[in-house]
Design a protein around this motif. Structure first.
Motif, PDB file in Angstrom:
ATOM      1  N   SER A 169       0.840  -1.190  -0.002  1.00 20.61           N
ATOM      2  CA  SER A 169       0.017  -0.045  -0.055  1.00 20.61           C
ATOM      3  C   SER A 169       0.831   1.356  -0.111  1.00 20.61           C
ATOM      4  O   SER A 169       2.143   1.192   0.324  1.00 20.61           O
ATOM      5  N   GLU A 171       0.276   3.954   1.659  1.00 18.97           N
ATOM      6  CA  GLU A 171       0.344   4.419   3.112  1.00 18.97           C
ATOM      7  C   GLU A 171       1.619   3.709   3.800  1.00 18.97           C
ATOM      8  O   GLU A 171       2.191   4.435   4.411  1.00 18.97           O
ATOM      9  N   GLU A 329     -12.323   1.997  -5.675  1.00 23.24           N
ATOM     10  CA  GLU A 329     -12.829   2.057  -4.185  1.00 23.24           C
ATOM     11  C   GLU A 329     -14.433   2.194  -4.574  1.00 23.24           C
ATOM     12  O   GLU A 329     -15.273   1.743  -3.937  1.00 23.24           O
ATOM     13  N   ASP A 336      -7.496  -1.401   0.323  1.00 21.30           N
ATOM     14  CA  ASP A 336      -6.931  -1.282   1.518  1.00 21.30           C
ATOM     15  C   ASP A 336      -6.797  -2.701   2.158  1.00 21.30           C
ATOM     16  O   ASP A 336      -6.008  -3.279   2.675  1.00 21.30           O
ATOM     17  N   THR A 339      -4.325  -5.039   0.352  1.00 19.92           N
ATOM     18  CA  THR A 339      -3.061  -4.960   0.791  1.00 19.92           C
ATOM     19  C   THR A 339      -2.706  -5.561   1.994  1.00 19.92           C
ATOM     20  O   THR A 339      -1.542  -6.010   2.412  1.00 19.92           O
ATOM     21  N   LYS A 340      -3.602  -5.225   3.066  1.00 25.08           N
ATOM     22  CA  LYS A 340      -3.347  -5.807   4.397  1.00 25.08           C
ATOM     23  C   LYS A 340      -3.345  -7.304   4.454  1.00 25.08           C
ATOM     24  O   LYS A 340      -2.502  -7.783   5.054  1.00 25.08           O
TER      25      LYS A 340
END
Length: 368
Positions: A169, A171, A329, A336, A339-340
């Protein structure tokens, strides 16, 4: 000039995602350096599991180690041989490292995957492996987990090169980029040099498309989502690079650059194409730009040498990339969450490979 050399000329350094004793001893790595301009090597527990678990290339090395260290554990036996391979690869690439004045020529060795969620222990392991290999062109691979961020900062602050792995990700990438900067800033606050410290941020690509495409095939997002197949990972990578370009132009980074700091290059990992419907050079052709690295398995490297396309693609169609992620999205594809999940699966996969590797080594251990 080969296509791989052209790729390097376009700003994307060519690294090999493979290491094997027979390959090293027979000059395979040196040939890639000489003929294709290869400037780096990455390894991981899965690669070592395949290398040590098959054939007889390591039997002589294990036997010599066992004679000198009777009763050694499987972990000690593994490290003894892995370190020899990494040292040999570092030595092969040392002329590149010297020629490029430490800008490239690196070989990566990963900390134990069992420590992926243990920050302080990871930093200690990184320093121990750095001393054991004892080569200036070594990079220690540290997972870009939340627990790994502090270890990355502390390891850079000690003057140790770091390859941050398992990034999916944007972030998470930003966090490790800041960890690199903070490590450099700590050194400058102590009047320590930073001009020969290197780091890469390994951003994984193909696994993202595999997950997203599976969700689309299962009906998530309906017919509209089908237009996103094979596009999300590349869009994600392009926006990570756009952030990189903005950051290296910032005052904070420029202060470090004035003292000799080298940018933490984005490294594209997991670049072998998993979907046979996609071009086998997809994750190389589309991610070419300055201050980047592409680490390829041998099959992908061979494909790009044969029919890859060299063009400045990373900075092209960035608005389209933003649109792709916005649509991802909007259609509920949950990048998200994906990716986690991929970070968790990556840690688990490397740990399993390590489990399997140690079992193979135990099976080869002398009895009595």
């Amino acid at each position: 000039m080969s296509k791989l050399q052209q790729l390097s000329q376009a700003g994307t350094a060519v690294w090999l995602d493979f290491v094997d004793r027979k390959f090293l001893s027979e000059g395979g790595l040196k040939k890639l350096v000489d003929e294709d301009g290869l400037t780096g090597v990455t390894s991981n527990p899965t690669i070592f599991e395949k290398a040590m678990g098959s054939g007889e290339a390591y039997d002589e090395g294990f036997a010599a180690f066992d004679e000198a260290h009777p009763g050694a554990s499987a972990m000690e036996r593994y490290e003894s041989q892995a370190i020899k391979d990494i040292q040999a690869a570092c030595d092969t690439l040392l002329p590149v490292y010297r020629k490029l004045d430490a800008a490239d020529g690196y070989v990566s060795l990963e900390v134990s995957p069992y420590l992926a969620l243990k920050g302080p222990e990871t930093a200690e392991e990184a320093e121990r492996l750095w001393k054991a290999v004892d080569r200036p062109n070594l990079m220690i691979k540290i997972p870009g987990t939340d627990d790994g961020v502090r270890a990355i900062r502390d390891t850079i602050a000690k003057g140790i090169n770091v390859n941050v792995t398992l990034l999916f990700s944007i972030e998470a990438y930003k966090k490790v980029a800041m960890a690199y900067v903070e490590g450099l800033e700590e050194r400058t606050s102590k009047d320590l040099s930073i001009d020969r410290i290197a780091s890469v941020a390994s951003f994984f690509v193909s696994r993202i498309d595999s997950k997203i495409d599976d969700a689309i095939d299962a009906g998530t997002g309906g017919d509209e989502a089908k237009a996103l197949k094979g596009k999300v990972a590349i869009a994600n990578a392009k926006l990570a690079y756009a952030w990189f370009e903005e950051f290296v132009a910032s005052d904070r980074w420029q202060k470090l650059a004035a003292k000799g700091a080298r940018p933490q290059r984005l490294l594209w990992a997991s670049t072998g194409t998993k979907n046979p419907d996609y071009p086998d050079t997809l994750y190389v052709d589309t991610l070419i730009g300055a201050d980047t690295v592409n680490t390829m398995p041998p099959k992908t490297m061979d494909a790009f040498r044969d029919h890859g396309t060299v063009a400045p693609t990373l900075t092209a169609d960035v608005d389209d990339a933003r649109h792709v992620l916005a649509e991802t999205e909007r259609l509920g594809l949950d990048l998200d969450g994906v990716t986690k999940t991929l970070v968790d699966e990556g840690v688990a996969s490397f740990s399993k490979s390590f489990d399997d590797l140690l079992k193979v080594i135990e099976a080869k251990q002398p009895k009595g």
